[in-house]
Motif scaffolding. Structure first.
Motif, PDB file in Angstrom:
ATOM      1  N   GLU A 138       0.841  -1.202   0.000  1.00  0.00           N
ATOM      2  CA  GLU A 138       0.000   0.000   0.000  1.00  0.00           C
ATOM      3  C   GLU A 138       0.869   1.242   0.000  1.00  0.00           C
ATOM      4  OE1 GLU A 138      -3.847  -1.678   2.549  1.00  0.00           O
ATOM      5  OE2 GLU A 138      -2.481  -0.215   3.435  1.00  0.00           O
ATOM      6  N   PHE A 139       0.368   2.258  -0.698  1.00  0.00           N
ATOM      7  CA  PHE A 139       1.057   3.551  -0.704  1.00  0.00           C
ATOM      8  C   PHE A 139       0.041   4.636  -0.993  1.00  0.00           C
ATOM      9  CE2 PHE A 139       4.162   6.700  -2.482  1.00  0.00           C
ATOM     10  CZ  PHE A 139       4.923   6.815  -1.337  1.00  0.00           C
ATOM     11  N   GLY A 140       0.354   5.872  -0.537  1.00  0.00           N
ATOM     12  CA  GLY A 140      -0.615   6.956  -0.637  1.00  0.00           C
ATOM     13  C   GLY A 140      -0.436   7.873  -1.831  1.00  0.00           C
ATOM     14  N   LEU A 141       0.589   8.741  -1.765  1.00  0.00           N
ATOM     15  CA  LEU A 141       0.752   9.785  -2.776  1.00  0.00           C
ATOM     16  C   LEU A 141       2.191   9.817  -3.264  1.00  0.00           C
ATOM     17  CD1 LEU A 141      -1.033  12.643  -0.797  1.00  0.00           C
ATOM     18  CD2 LEU A 141      -2.072  11.167  -2.502  1.00  0.00           C
ATOM     19  N   GLY A 142       2.367   9.868  -4.576  1.00  0.00           N
ATOM     20  CA  GLY A 142       3.713  10.016  -5.123  1.00  0.00           C
ATOM     21  C   GLY A 142       4.016   8.999  -6.197  1.00  0.00           C
ATOM     22  N   ASN A 143       5.251   8.479  -6.173  1.00  0.00           N
ATOM     23  CA  ASN A 143       5.711   7.472  -7.131  1.00  0.00           C
ATOM     24  C   ASN A 143       5.959   6.161  -6.377  1.00  0.00           C
ATOM     25  OD1 ASN A 143       5.907   9.258  -9.489  1.00  0.00           O
ATOM     26  ND2 ASN A 143       7.592  10.208  -8.381  1.00  0.00           N
ATOM     27  N   PHE A 144       5.306   5.117  -6.845  1.00  0.00           N
ATOM     28  CA  PHE A 144       5.308   3.848  -6.121  1.00  0.00           C
ATOM     29  C   PHE A 144       5.731   2.742  -7.077  1.00  0.00           C
ATOM     30  CE2 PHE A 144       2.493   0.492  -3.960  1.00  0.00           C
ATOM     31  CZ  PHE A 144       3.500   0.155  -3.064  1.00  0.00           C
ATOM     32  N   THR A 145       6.764   1.974  -6.682  1.00  0.00           N
ATOM     33  CA  THR A 145       7.257   0.878  -7.515  1.00  0.00           C
ATOM     34  C   THR A 145       7.330  -0.395  -6.693  1.00  0.00           C
ATOM     35  OG1 THR A 145       8.591   2.384  -8.874  1.00  0.00           O
ATOM     36  CG2 THR A 145       9.151   0.039  -8.941  1.00  0.00           C
ATOM     37  N   HIS A 168       1.840   7.860  -9.520  1.00  0.00           N
ATOM     38  CA  HIS A 168       2.312   6.919 -10.537  1.00  0.00           C
ATOM     39  C   HIS A 168       2.737   5.625  -9.854  1.00  0.00           C
ATOM     40  CE1 HIS A 168       5.297   6.077 -14.086  1.00  0.00           C
ATOM     41  NE2 HIS A 168       4.298   5.198 -14.031  1.00  0.00           N
ATOM     42  N   THR A 169       2.118   4.530 -10.232  1.00  0.00           N
ATOM     43  CA  THR A 169       2.480   3.230  -9.677  1.00  0.00           C
ATOM     44  C   THR A 169       2.949   2.307 -10.798  1.00  0.00           C
ATOM     45  OG1 THR A 169       1.702   1.349  -8.392  1.00  0.00           O
ATOM     46  CG2 THR A 169       0.099   2.412  -9.811  1.00  0.00           C
ATOM     47  N   ARG A 170       4.035   1.577 -10.520  1.00  0.00           N
ATOM     48  CA  ARG A 170       4.605   0.657 -11.506  1.00  0.00           C
ATOM     49  C   ARG A 170       4.922  -0.667 -10.821  1.00  0.00           C
ATOM     50  NH1 ARG A 170       8.569   3.486 -12.987  1.00  0.00           N
ATOM     51  NH2 ARG A 170       7.797   4.290 -14.980  1.00  0.00           N
ATOM     52  N   VAL A 171       4.488  -1.761 -11.437  1.00  0.00           N
ATOM     53  CA  VAL A 171       4.747  -3.097 -10.906  1.00  0.00           C
ATOM     54  C   VAL A 171       5.523  -3.886 -11.957  1.00  0.00           C
ATOM     55  CG1 VAL A 171       3.750  -5.214  -9.977  1.00  0.00           C
ATOM     56  CG2 VAL A 171       2.612  -3.011  -9.557  1.00  0.00           C
ATOM     57  N   ASP A 186      -9.396   4.562 -10.978  1.00  0.00           N
ATOM     58  CA  ASP A 186     -10.561   5.448 -11.012  1.00  0.00           C
ATOM     59  C   ASP A 186     -10.431   6.520 -12.089  1.00  0.00           C
ATOM     60  OD1 ASP A 186     -11.648   4.020  -8.917  1.00  0.00           O
ATOM     61  OD2 ASP A 186     -10.863   5.371  -7.376  1.00  0.00           O
ATOM     62  N   ILE A 187      -9.314   7.252 -12.066  1.00  0.00           N
ATOM     63  CA  ILE A 187      -9.110   8.345 -13.023  1.00  0.00           C
ATOM     64  C   ILE A 187      -7.658   8.322 -13.490  1.00  0.00           C
ATOM     65  CG2 ILE A 187      -9.210  10.841 -13.414  1.00  0.00           C
ATOM     66  CD1 ILE A 187     -11.143  11.060 -11.090  1.00  0.00           C
ATOM     67  N   GLY A 188      -7.443   8.349 -14.797  1.00  0.00           N
ATOM     68  CA  GLY A 188      -6.077   8.419 -15.304  1.00  0.00           C
ATOM     69  C   GLY A 188      -5.849   7.468 -16.454  1.00  0.00           C
ATOM     70  N   LYS A 189      -4.621   6.943 -16.537  1.00  0.00           N
ATOM     71  CA  LYS A 189      -4.233   6.035 -17.615  1.00  0.00           C
ATOM     72  C   LYS A 189      -3.731   4.732 -17.025  1.00  0.00           C
ATOM     73  CE  LYS A 189      -1.221   5.511 -21.639  1.00  0.00           C
ATOM     74  NZ  LYS A 189      -0.175   6.127 -22.493  1.00  0.00           N
ATOM     75  N   ILE A 190      -4.146   3.613 -17.622  1.00  0.00           N
ATOM     76  CA  ILE A 190      -3.755   2.292 -17.165  1.00  0.00           C
ATOM     77  C   ILE A 190      -3.069   1.572 -18.320  1.00  0.00           C
ATOM     78  CG2 ILE A 190      -6.022   1.349 -17.736  1.00  0.00           C
ATOM     79  CD1 ILE A 190      -5.731  -0.527 -15.344  1.00  0.00           C
ATOM     80  N   GLU A 228       1.035   1.178 -14.247  1.00  0.00           N
ATOM     81  CA  GLU A 228       1.765   0.374 -15.213  1.00  0.00           C
ATOM     82  C   GLU A 228       2.094  -0.986 -14.601  1.00  0.00           C
ATOM     83  OE1 GLU A 228       4.898   2.385 -17.818  1.00  0.00           O
ATOM     84  OE2 GLU A 228       4.910   3.633 -16.003  1.00  0.00           O
ATOM     85  N   VAL A 229       1.994  -2.025 -15.416  1.00  0.00           N
ATOM     86  CA  VAL A 229       2.475  -3.349 -15.051  1.00  0.00           C
ATOM     87  C   VAL A 229       3.356  -3.831 -16.194  1.00  0.00           C
ATOM     88  CG1 VAL A 229       1.899  -5.737 -14.501  1.00  0.00           C
ATOM     89  CG2 VAL A 229       0.474  -3.877 -13.626  1.00  0.00           C
ATOM     90  N   ARG A 230       4.614  -4.173 -15.867  1.00  0.00           N
ATOM     91  CA  ARG A 230       5.597  -4.595 -16.850  1.00  0.00           C
ATOM     92  C   ARG A 230       6.165  -5.947 -16.449  1.00  0.00           C
ATOM     93  NH1 ARG A 230       4.299  -1.252 -20.905  1.00  0.00           N
ATOM     94  NH2 ARG A 230       4.491   0.964 -20.332  1.00  0.00           N
TER      95      ARG A 230
END
Length: 232
Positions: A138-145, A168-171, A186-190, A228-230
């Motif tokens: 879990e993470f709140g606000l920012g860039n999460f990898t 921005h979250t990246r897995v 909810d809102i944005g780009k997947i 993003e999932v890579r």
């Protein structure tokens, strides 16, 4: 001997109207001037400063976890009280602009508030072994990898959940495992392995079979931003 005087020659003893009192009243009225106005705007700004400072202090010393949403609502109530006072006693220059800004702050805090205590800034989770792997990140606000490329997944199905607030979250997943990916934004780009969607209410399900004995079931849920999932 009676003297008869011509009325036309009788001295006029009728005195002119005395305007002294009226003139004095006018002078006093002009000297008193308009009634003084209360400094409504400085009072409102001072109250907002006290509110914000108290909330920051309570959160900083650890007395309680302060949610920005109710604090911003209280601030908006203070500004509205200032607007009411302005109609009654005057003053309050600039309060309308402050009220508009307060409404914007309330709207933003309503979106940010649920995630603010899950962490902010930049965060990277990079487990090296399966034992270090967590079932949920879990993470709140920012860039999460979340980088899972070094994890040696055993045979069977392993479920990993990633919950993210705003940003921005990246897995990253290993390239040698089967994948079942469910993305909810909810809102944005997947973007799941090159499969994309954008706008509001983005839901994607992507499966990738590599004939491996190990399967990773990844459930990514985010609020606002870029997901993003890579595989690598």
């Amino acid at each position: 001997m009676t003297l008869f005087m011509d009325p036309r020659t009788t001295p006029d003893n009728t005195s002119a109207p005395d305007n002294t009192s009226a003139t004095f009243d006018e002078d006093v009225s002009s000297e008193s001037g308009p009634e003084p106005r209360w400094p409504v705007t400085p009072i409102v700004l001072g109250a907002l400063s006290v509110l914000g400072g108290a909330a920051y202090l309570i959160d900083a010393v650890g007395w309680a976890d302060v949610n920005p949403t109710p604090i911003s609502v209280i601030g908006l109530a203070i500004v509205c009280g200032g607007l009411v006072a302005r109609r009654q006693i005057g003053g309050g220059r600039g309060l309308a602009s402050i009220a508009v800004l307060s409404v914007i702050v309330v709207a933003l805090s309503a979106m940010v508030g649920p995630y603010i205590h899950d962490g902010t800034g930049d965060r990277v989770y990079h487990p090296q072994t399966f034992e270090e792997l967590e079932s949920e990140y879990e993470f709140g606000l920012g860039n999460f990898t979340v980088d899972l490329r070094d994890v040696d997944f055993p045979a069977g199905s392993t479920t990993v959940a990633v919950d993210f607030g705003i940003g921005h979250t990246r897995v990253w997943l290993p390239s040698d495992v089967n994948m079942e990916i469910v993305g909810d934004l909810d809102i944005g780009k997947i973007d799941l392995l090159g499969n994309t969607d954008s706008g509001f209410g983005n839901d994607l399900v992507v499966e990738s079979d590599t004939n491996s004995a190990a399967t990773v079931v990844l459930d990514v849920d985010a609020g606002i931003g870029h997901m993003e999932v890579r595989r690598g």
